[in-house]
Design a protein around this motif. Sequence first.
Motif, PDB file in Angstrom:
ATOM      1  N   VAL A  96       0.771  -1.173  -0.055  1.00 37.14           N
ATOM      2  CA  VAL A  96       0.044  -0.130  -0.037  1.00 37.14           C
ATOM      3  C   VAL A  96       1.007   1.440  -0.106  1.00 37.14           C
ATOM      4  N   ALA A  97       1.884   1.229   0.684  1.00 41.82           N
ATOM      5  CA  ALA A  97       2.637   2.479   0.986  1.00 41.82           C
ATOM      6  C   ALA A  97       3.362   2.691  -0.538  1.00 41.82           C
ATOM      7  N   ASN A  98       3.759   1.590  -1.240  1.00 39.05           N
ATOM      8  CA  ASN A  98       4.617   1.872  -2.385  1.00 39.05           C
ATOM      9  C   ASN A  98       3.313   2.190  -3.423  1.00 39.05           C
ATOM     10  N   GLY A  99       2.217   1.737  -3.250  1.00 36.07           N
ATOM     11  CA  GLY A  99       1.091   2.404  -4.035  1.00 36.07           C
ATOM     12  C   GLY A  99       0.838   3.833  -3.880  1.00 36.07           C
ATOM     13  N   LEU A 100       0.857   4.319  -2.700  1.00 36.03           N
ATOM     14  CA  LEU A 100       0.695   5.568  -2.407  1.00 36.03           C
ATOM     15  C   LEU A 100       1.969   6.480  -3.084  1.00 36.03           C
ATOM     16  N   ASP A 101       3.130   5.775  -2.719  1.00 35.85           N
ATOM     17  CA  ASP A 101       4.195   6.710  -3.619  1.00 35.85           C
ATOM     18  C   ASP A 101       3.637   6.968  -5.114  1.00 35.85           C
ATOM     19  N   VAL A 102       3.479   5.794  -5.689  1.00 39.43           N
ATOM     20  CA  VAL A 102       2.984   5.951  -7.339  1.00 39.43           C
ATOM     21  C   VAL A 102       1.745   6.913  -7.320  1.00 39.43           C
ATOM     22  N   VAL A 103       0.814   7.105  -6.716  1.00 39.82           N
ATOM     23  CA  VAL A 103      -0.123   7.936  -6.609  1.00 39.82           C
ATOM     24  C   VAL A 103       0.253   9.316  -6.629  1.00 39.82           C
ATOM     25  N   VAL A 104       1.196   9.444  -5.523  1.00 38.78           N
ATOM     26  CA  VAL A 104       1.708  11.063  -5.493  1.00 38.78           C
ATOM     27  C   VAL A 104       2.445  11.299  -6.560  1.00 38.78           C
ATOM     28  N   ASP A 105       3.247  10.291  -7.286  1.00 37.27           N
ATOM     29  CA  ASP A 105       4.086  10.661  -8.283  1.00 37.27           C
ATOM     30  C   ASP A 105       3.418  11.163  -9.670  1.00 37.27           C
ATOM     31  N   GLN A 106       2.351  10.436  -9.762  1.00 39.14           N
ATOM     32  CA  GLN A 106       1.470  10.747 -10.726  1.00 39.14           C
ATOM     33  C   GLN A 106       0.521  12.021 -10.610  1.00 39.14           C
ATOM     34  N   GLY A 107       0.837  12.622  -9.332  1.00 41.39           N
ATOM     35  CA  GLY A 107      -0.180  13.673  -9.140  1.00 41.39           C
ATOM     36  C   GLY A 107      -1.684  13.686  -8.832  1.00 41.39           C
ATOM     37  N   LEU A 108      -2.092  12.456  -8.766  1.00 39.24           N
ATOM     38  CA  LEU A 108      -3.455  12.282  -8.366  1.00 39.24           C
ATOM     39  C   LEU A 108      -3.763  12.674  -7.231  1.00 39.24           C
ATOM     40  N   VAL A 109      -2.986  12.622  -6.129  1.00 37.48           N
ATOM     41  CA  VAL A 109      -3.175  13.211  -4.826  1.00 37.48           C
ATOM     42  C   VAL A 109      -2.004  13.851  -4.392  1.00 37.48           C
ATOM     43  N   SER A 110      -2.220  15.187  -3.709  1.00 37.56           N
ATOM     44  CA  SER A 110      -0.908  15.618  -3.178  1.00 37.56           C
ATOM     45  C   SER A 110      -0.333  15.055  -1.968  1.00 37.56           C
ATOM     46  N   ASP A 111       1.036  14.964  -1.784  1.00 38.83           N
ATOM     47  CA  ASP A 111       1.821  14.750  -0.549  1.00 38.83           C
ATOM     48  C   ASP A 111       0.800  14.910   0.569  1.00 38.83           C
ATOM     49  N   ASP A 112       0.605  16.076   0.904  1.00 38.04           N
ATOM     50  CA  ASP A 112      -0.013  16.578   2.131  1.00 38.04           C
ATOM     51  C   ASP A 112      -1.458  16.022   2.224  1.00 38.04           C
ATOM     52  N   ALA A 113      -2.346  15.674   1.123  1.00 37.73           N
ATOM     53  CA  ALA A 113      -3.250  14.897   1.358  1.00 37.73           C
ATOM     54  C   ALA A 113      -3.400  13.722   1.833  1.00 37.73           C
ATOM     55  N   ILE A 114      -2.541  12.996   1.320  1.00 37.20           N
ATOM     56  CA  ILE A 114      -2.068  11.562   1.748  1.00 37.20           C
ATOM     57  C   ILE A 114      -2.207  11.460   3.246  1.00 37.20           C
ATOM     58  N   ALA A 115      -1.884  12.448   4.104  1.00 35.15           N
ATOM     59  CA  ALA A 115      -1.844  12.270   5.638  1.00 35.15           C
ATOM     60  C   ALA A 115      -3.228  12.211   6.121  1.00 35.15           C
ATOM     61  N   SER A 116      -4.012  13.016   5.365  1.00 35.23           N
ATOM     62  CA  SER A 116      -5.421  13.157   5.706  1.00 35.23           C
ATOM     63  C   SER A 116      -6.433  12.011   5.354  1.00 35.23           C
ATOM     64  N   LEU A 117      -5.854  11.006   4.375  1.00 38.63           N
ATOM     65  CA  LEU A 117      -6.514  10.007   3.953  1.00 38.63           C
ATOM     66  C   LEU A 117      -7.196   9.137   4.956  1.00 38.63           C
TER      67      LEU A 117
END
Lengths: 490, 253
Positions: A96-117
């Motif tokens: 999941v963590a690696n997946g989130l990295d990919v999500v951020v890389d592709q710009g779907l969710v910003s880095d800050d927004a991840i924290a509030s997921l």
Amino acid sequence: MLTIGLVLALCAIGYMMGTRRALSSASGDQRLLHSLKGYYGQNVALSILVPSATLLVVWLIAQPLLINQSVASLFSDQDLAEGASSSLIIQDMRRVANGLDVVVDQGLVSDDAIASLDAESTNVRELLADVGVAVGSDVTQQTLDGAKRYRSLSKTGNFWRGIAVLALALAGFVFAMQRTDKNFRARNVVERGVLILLFGAATVAVLTTVGIVLSLIFNTINFFDAFPAADFFFGTRWEPSFSGRGGASDLGFLPLIWGTMYISIISLIVAVPLGLFSAIYLSEYASDRVRAVAKPMLEILAGIPTIVYGLFALLTVGPLLVSAFGNGGFFGVNWMSGGTAAITAGSVMGIMLIPFVSSLSDDIINAVPQAMRDGSYGLGATQSETIRQVILPAALPGIVGAILLAASRAIGETMIVVLGAGAAASLSLNPFEAMTTVTAKIVSQLTGDGEFNSPETMVAFALGMTLFIITLCLNVFALYIVRKYREQYD
Amino acid sequence: MTDYKISAKDVQVYYGDNHAIKDVNVDIEDKTVTAFIGPSGCGKSTFLRCLNRMNDTIDICRVEGDILLDGEDIYDPSVDPVQLRAKVGMVFQKPNPFPKSIYDNVAYGPKIHGLARNKIELDEIVEKSLRKAALWTEAKDRLHAPGTGLSGGQQQRLCIARAIATAPEVLLMDEPCSALDPIATAQVEELIDELRQSFSVVIVTHSMQQAARVSQKTAFFHLGNLVEFDETDKIFTNPEDPRTESYISGRIG
């Protein structure tokens, strides 16, 4: 990556500056230096590279361990009892963590927004699927928390790792530059550095072996927690059941080791005479021209992948043996019903071992001093008398060592057995019957859908461990004999 | 002619293109010690190895000319080199006992050639050979210990015992003392002198003192040629050829 690049660049700069500084300390006269000027540069480069690279490697190994520990503490014992083992949960989180990295890389969710997921409001599984990361089940809040923690920890970890490595590299650079002087014994220091590098390389190989053994040991202990050791070592039936958990399976070791030994012995019966005779021919009788052709040809046999031998057993040797020993066959006996049998695998494995026996024996026979042959011929002995009575006795310990090494290969051989010997674990004396070996069963126990926590799969580790100990003993014994023999003429 | 044990006529030996032995004529008498001397690489060992066809094992080696043993050409196709080597025994430069017991080392030849009908005869042959080689007193208590455990001088005497056990008519010795200390050398030289009672001995040596001490006839080889062959006394006191003289006085070789 950036860190490594920077360190290497620093090395290159250090080399040039070290060389220049050394030269200038001797006011440009190479002869006043203690060592050649290149050594001063190498000293600086090594002082940068070795400590920082060591730190990098240690950090790379230690960081995931520490993070896993910290993340694992998020789970209560209750979760562990219900679900699979903690390593599986951590694996999930890491994915999941690696997946989130990919999500951020592709710009779907910003880095800050991840924290509030959070798992309630967002379907993390779908989010990950969008970027092509498949997760086995829906992501729970707990897993998501773990994954976030994992991300943040590894991020800070990576950041500090870069800083620490670079700092150490710089420290090495400054330290080495300060020492650089025309009287500094750079040559001796570089010599020591080379020693340390070589020692490190040797250590890696040894540590890997230790790691393999340790991983086997822990899994074996786990297996014996779930399955009684006495039933494993002395059970005469091998009938694993994949339907239920535990209990119903018979995991007796004896039929498998019996199959292993039986097939190995058949293979040695084929390989030892053929290999030994061809070695004697090649080393004593063959002319140089024959030898130059025949020896590489034999050694090509050793280069054939064992799976190809397996196909040969399955498609050629098996049917051939059936047509000889089977119903209505050449010998008019009905001994063999199917192509997969102990004798099929054994004879093909024997062919595989011929070059092994012959090239080792050939070396050993060649190592018998020419003076022995001269002495025997000088007494009026013929060539075969000389071989039988002088050369073979002199070479015998080495030949025994070669045979033991071949035996340990036969015991560890897998693919030929999988394809040639069948899958039935039986305690039979009949070589025309299907049999199976320890290695073939390890393959079949691990290449299924079984989970890694039932006795049916974990038995593979116990089997592997036992096999490892057997072949280790054989190898040690063989090497002991070979070495003892070598001392005789040196 | 047939009074000679071995007589070599116009012997040429080639190693590939290299003409190693040129036109050698030597007559070796029975029950004498003949020494071959000469500088390294002069062909004396090569010639010695022709006398029992040990050079057959070297592919590129070619021998021409006649070598007669008791009047019979040993390079005749009808001669079995294996039989020949039983008659013409050989002792090598480096002691090379087989990795067997002392007893089995000596019994090896007699066993191969069926010289003993039973164990008692074999025991006798072994004892006799070891006695002749002056090794019996040292070895009789450890006959079944490995031959490689003996000292260098003892090993060389074991090899000599092994060679005499096959009852040869000629014994060829290729620098038998070069790996031995002076005491062991003296023992082996004494032994050679005794062996002369039973058969003829041909010895290759680098030591001129040794040639003078043990031999009756001496042949001097130089660059593949036999320069001079005569009574040992004459060679060492009054050589005819100037090359012999300068070798003996230490100016060449």
